[in-house]
Design an enzyme around this catalytic site. Structure first.
Site, PDB file in Angstrom:
ATOM      1  N   SER A 116       0.813  -1.210   0.000  1.00 50.84           N
ATOM      2  CA  SER A 116       0.000   0.000   0.000  1.00 50.84           C
ATOM      3  C   SER A 116       0.847   1.261   0.000  1.00 50.84           C
ATOM      4  O   SER A 116       0.306   2.353  -0.096  1.00 50.84           O
ATOM      5  CB  SER A 116      -0.940  -0.006   1.205  1.00 50.84           C
ATOM      6  OG  SER A 116      -0.231  -0.309   2.373  1.00 50.84           O
ATOM      7  N   GLU A 147      -4.679   0.245  -8.299  1.00 56.53           N
ATOM      8  CA  GLU A 147      -3.542   1.078  -8.694  1.00 56.53           C
ATOM      9  C   GLU A 147      -2.471   0.136  -9.237  1.00 56.53           C
ATOM     10  O   GLU A 147      -2.102  -0.837  -8.568  1.00 56.53           O
ATOM     11  CB  GLU A 147      -2.989   1.858  -7.496  1.00 56.53           C
ATOM     12  CG  GLU A 147      -3.855   3.038  -7.081  1.00 56.53           C
ATOM     13  CD  GLU A 147      -3.323   3.781  -5.843  1.00 56.53           C
ATOM     14  OE1 GLU A 147      -3.512   4.996  -5.766  1.00 56.53           O
ATOM     15  OE2 GLU A 147      -2.739   3.133  -4.948  1.00 56.53           O
TER      16      GLU A 147
END
Ligand code: CAA
Length: 278
Positions: A116, A147
């Site tokens: 993350s 992402e």
């Protein structure tokens, strides 16, 4: 396609479910012990059972999803086509895992990390194949974004392949450059940190802060409830990365966030954070 998901915690089990409920994918859910891996599958079963009970899914469909998930240790990943690593957010841990997987997996297996906030280039250093960031959001079966982060040594074809896979599992990929927190966490986690500060300052109580952001900014849940969902330890780890990578004091983790993590109040996963859970 066979996907090895490494780490059977909240994110790993959500990612495993996401792949298993898409036609054409089967999953090996791995952890450092059989018990932890099976625990991840049990979490998925619990969520699916809730859907069946609500009449939103047929029992056969739930059984079929679970039937596509096997569990075990990382050595079960030898014939996987894709690895999505969702282990503990620690550079050393991820680094060692990929080095081990490099020996276990076939040469063409793609290595992706759900990190993350850590550097993909650094995670991939010393691994004999490229590593790419494939960052899911919690709860993974629901949230539509992935992402996609290319490290310095990630070839374009790997980026394109991961985007293609993301679309195939019903997600929208957004390619981002390697940077601390990428896009979402650089915005979202400082917001949660700020909410902790607002609470510590006594500006409003927990419910007041969350209600204000739900009704005043149309967020689906308030920032403190979101911190509990993400895990306050994860929020702290991300703030620490933002702070140390940029040196900017605006990313200083709030002392109350540190204190709650030290006290084991990590949110939903420990039964208590800003709220209590049973
Ligand atoms: N796993 C699987 N499915 C879940 C779930 C979970 N943990 N939680 C909820 N769902 C599903 C429910 O089953 C339900 O599905 P159906 O519509 O098919 O019944 C659907 O999601 C909606 O759930 P609910 O009706 O229970 O609740 P809701 O409408 O209030 O939505 C929510 C819950 C999706 C969590 C919503 O509040 C939300 O979007 N919150 C914000 C989440 C967010 O911002 N996530 C990003 C965190 S940052 C991150 O993850 C990045 C990182 O690196 C830290």
């Amino acid at each position: 396609m066979k996907v090895g998901v490494i780490g059977a915690g909240t994110m790993g089990s959500g990612i495993a479910q996401t792949f298993a409920q898409t036609d054409g994918y089967e999953v090996v859910l791995c952890d450092i012990s059989e018990r932890l891996a099976e625990g991840g599958k049990a979490k998925i079963a619990k969520g699916l059972n809730k859907k069946v009970a609500k009449g939103k899914m047929a029992q056969e469909a739930a059984d079929a999803i679970l039937g596509k998930i096997t569990t075990g240790l990382m050595d079960k990943c030898a014939d996987c086509d894709l690895i999505v690593e969702a282990a503990y957010e620690d550079l050393g841990v991820k680094h060692e895992m990929f080095k081990e997987l490099d020996v276990i997996c076939k040469p063409e297996t793609i290595f992706a990390s759900n990190t993350s906030s850590l550097s993909i280039t650094e995670i991939g250093a010393g691994v004999n194949r490229p590593v790419i960031g494939m960052h899911f959001f919690n709860p993974a079966p629901v949230m539509k974004l992935i992402e996609v982060i290319a490290g310095l040594n990630t070839p374009d074809e790997t980026v394109e392949k991961i985007k293609e896979i993301s679309v195939s599992i019903g997600k929208t990929p957004v390619q981002v450059k390697e940077a601390a927190g990428f896009v979402v966490n650089r915005i979202l986690i400082p917001m949660i940190n700020e909410a902790v500060g607002i609470y510590a300052d006594g500006v409003a109580d927990v419910e007041g802060i969350d209600t204000a952001m739900k009704l005043g900014a149309n967020h689906p849940m308030g920032p403190l409830a979101l911190g509990d969902l993400v895990g306050l330890d994860i929020c702290l780890a991300i703030m620490n990365v933002l702070y140390t990578e940029t040196g900017d004091s605006k990313y200083r983790p709030h002392p109350l966030l540190r204190k709650m993590v030290r006290g084991g109040k990590l949110g939903q996963k420990t039964g208590e954070g800003f709220y209590k859970y049973n």
